[in-house]
Design a protein around this motif. Structure first.
Motif, mmCIF file in Angstrom:
data_model
loop_
_atom_site.group_PDB
_atom_site.id
_atom_site.type_symbol
_atom_site.label_atom_id
_atom_site.label_comp_id
_atom_site.label_asym_id
_atom_site.label_seq_id
_atom_site.Cartn_x
_atom_site.Cartn_y
_atom_site.Cartn_z
ATOM 1 N N PHE A 98 0.907 -1.119 -0.180
ATOM 2 C CA PHE A 98 -0.127 -0.059 -0.022
ATOM 3 C C PHE A 98 0.883 1.152 -0.085
ATOM 4 O O PHE A 98 0.832 2.107 -0.877
ATOM 5 C CB PHE A 98 -0.991 0.066 1.334
ATOM 6 N N LEU A 99 1.855 1.294 0.943
ATOM 7 C CA LEU A 99 2.754 2.463 1.143
ATOM 8 C C LEU A 99 3.546 2.587 -0.198
ATOM 9 O O LEU A 99 3.724 3.755 -0.731
ATOM 10 C CB LEU A 99 3.546 2.355 2.099
ATOM 11 N N ARG A 100 3.986 1.365 -0.841
ATOM 12 C CA ARG A 100 4.727 1.809 -2.098
ATOM 13 C C ARG A 100 3.840 2.297 -3.200
ATOM 14 O O ARG A 100 4.415 3.155 -3.879
ATOM 15 C CB ARG A 100 5.324 0.274 -2.545
ATOM 16 N N GLY B 187 2.306 7.515 -6.197
ATOM 17 C CA GLY B 187 1.287 8.086 -6.733
ATOM 18 C C GLY B 187 0.077 7.183 -7.673
ATOM 19 O O GLY B 187 -0.509 8.011 -8.359
ATOM 20 N N LYS B 188 0.165 6.126 -7.243
ATOM 21 C CA LYS B 188 -0.608 5.247 -7.952
ATOM 22 C C LYS B 188 -2.144 5.210 -7.314
ATOM 23 O O LYS B 188 -1.963 5.351 -6.000
ATOM 24 C CB LYS B 188 -0.193 3.850 -7.925
ATOM 25 N N VAL C 276 -6.716 -4.241 3.248
ATOM 26 C CA VAL C 276 -5.400 -4.194 4.130
ATOM 27 C C VAL C 276 -5.907 -4.363 5.606
ATOM 28 O O VAL C 276 -6.350 -3.615 6.274
ATOM 29 C CB VAL C 276 -5.003 -2.776 4.006
ATOM 30 N N SER C 277 -5.201 -5.609 5.963
ATOM 31 C CA SER C 277 -5.640 -5.951 7.375
ATOM 32 C C SER C 277 -4.402 -5.558 8.554
ATOM 33 O O SER C 277 -4.637 -5.666 9.378
ATOM 34 C CB SER C 277 -5.718 -7.458 7.520
ATOM 35 N N GLU C 278 -3.096 -5.089 7.842
ATOM 36 C CA GLU C 278 -2.128 -4.796 8.924
ATOM 37 C C GLU C 278 -2.333 -3.251 8.862
ATOM 38 O O GLU C 278 -2.847 -2.449 8.454
ATOM 39 C CB GLU C 278 -0.700 -4.867 8.139
ATOM 40 N N PRO C 279 -1.630 -2.744 10.202
ATOM 41 C CA PRO C 279 -1.331 -1.269 10.349
ATOM 42 C C PRO C 279 -0.794 -0.601 9.329
ATOM 43 O O PRO C 279 0.201 -1.113 8.864
ATOM 44 C CB PRO C 279 -0.828 -1.319 11.864
ATOM 45 N N ILE C 280 -1.115 0.502 8.914
ATOM 46 C CA ILE C 280 -0.559 1.475 7.977
ATOM 47 C C ILE C 280 0.056 2.605 8.585
ATOM 48 O O ILE C 280 -0.867 3.230 9.344
ATOM 49 C CB ILE C 280 -1.528 1.681 6.888
ATOM 50 N N ILE C 281 1.299 2.757 8.682
ATOM 51 C CA ILE C 281 1.799 4.026 9.487
ATOM 52 C C ILE C 281 2.636 4.657 8.389
ATOM 53 O O ILE C 281 3.802 4.610 8.284
ATOM 54 C CB ILE C 281 2.861 3.372 10.767
ATOM 55 N N LYS D 107 8.824 13.096 1.764
ATOM 56 C CA LYS D 107 9.018 11.893 1.294
ATOM 57 C C LYS D 107 7.875 11.342 0.167
ATOM 58 O O LYS D 107 8.212 11.080 -0.959
ATOM 59 C CB LYS D 107 9.148 10.694 2.111
ATOM 60 N N TYR D 108 6.573 11.547 0.632
ATOM 61 C CA TYR D 108 5.342 11.336 -0.033
ATOM 62 C C TYR D 108 5.097 12.478 -1.074
ATOM 63 O O TYR D 108 4.729 12.065 -1.949
ATOM 64 C CB TYR D 108 4.517 10.890 0.882
#
Length: 85
Positions: free
Chosen positions: A12-14, A19-20, A27-32, A39-40
């Motif tokens: 997800f982060l990649r 910019g996709k 997504v079942s994992e935490p996204i931090i 950076k983004y």
């Protein structure tokens, strides 16, 4: 909503940093988002993309910390099952 494909937090982060657009994923994992600015934002502006996150379910925490996006991010019918901060 059509069936959702699974995506890891890393995937997800990649995708986000490139910019996709991200559609119909679970997504079942935490996204931090913990990156130091910009950076983004720099990646997304270079690609002249608007990140569109649509029809996604986040089963775990989503945390945005010390991060600046500097562009449009769209959410449409997205479900956060746990904390979004």
């Amino acid at each position: 909503m059509k069936s959702l494909s699974k995506m890891s937090a890393k995937e997800f982060l990649r995708s986000f940093s490139q910019g996709k657009s991200i559609h119909s994923v679970l997504v079942s994992e935490p996204i931090i988002f913990k990156a130091k600015p910009p950076k983004y934002s720099s990646r997304i502006i270079q690609n002249s993309r608007i990140v569109d996150i649509r029809n996604c379910i986040f089963e775990n925490e989503v945390l945005i910390e010390n991060t600046v996006f500097n562009t449009f991010i769209k959410f449409d019918s997205v479900k956060f099952m746990k904390e979004f901060s």
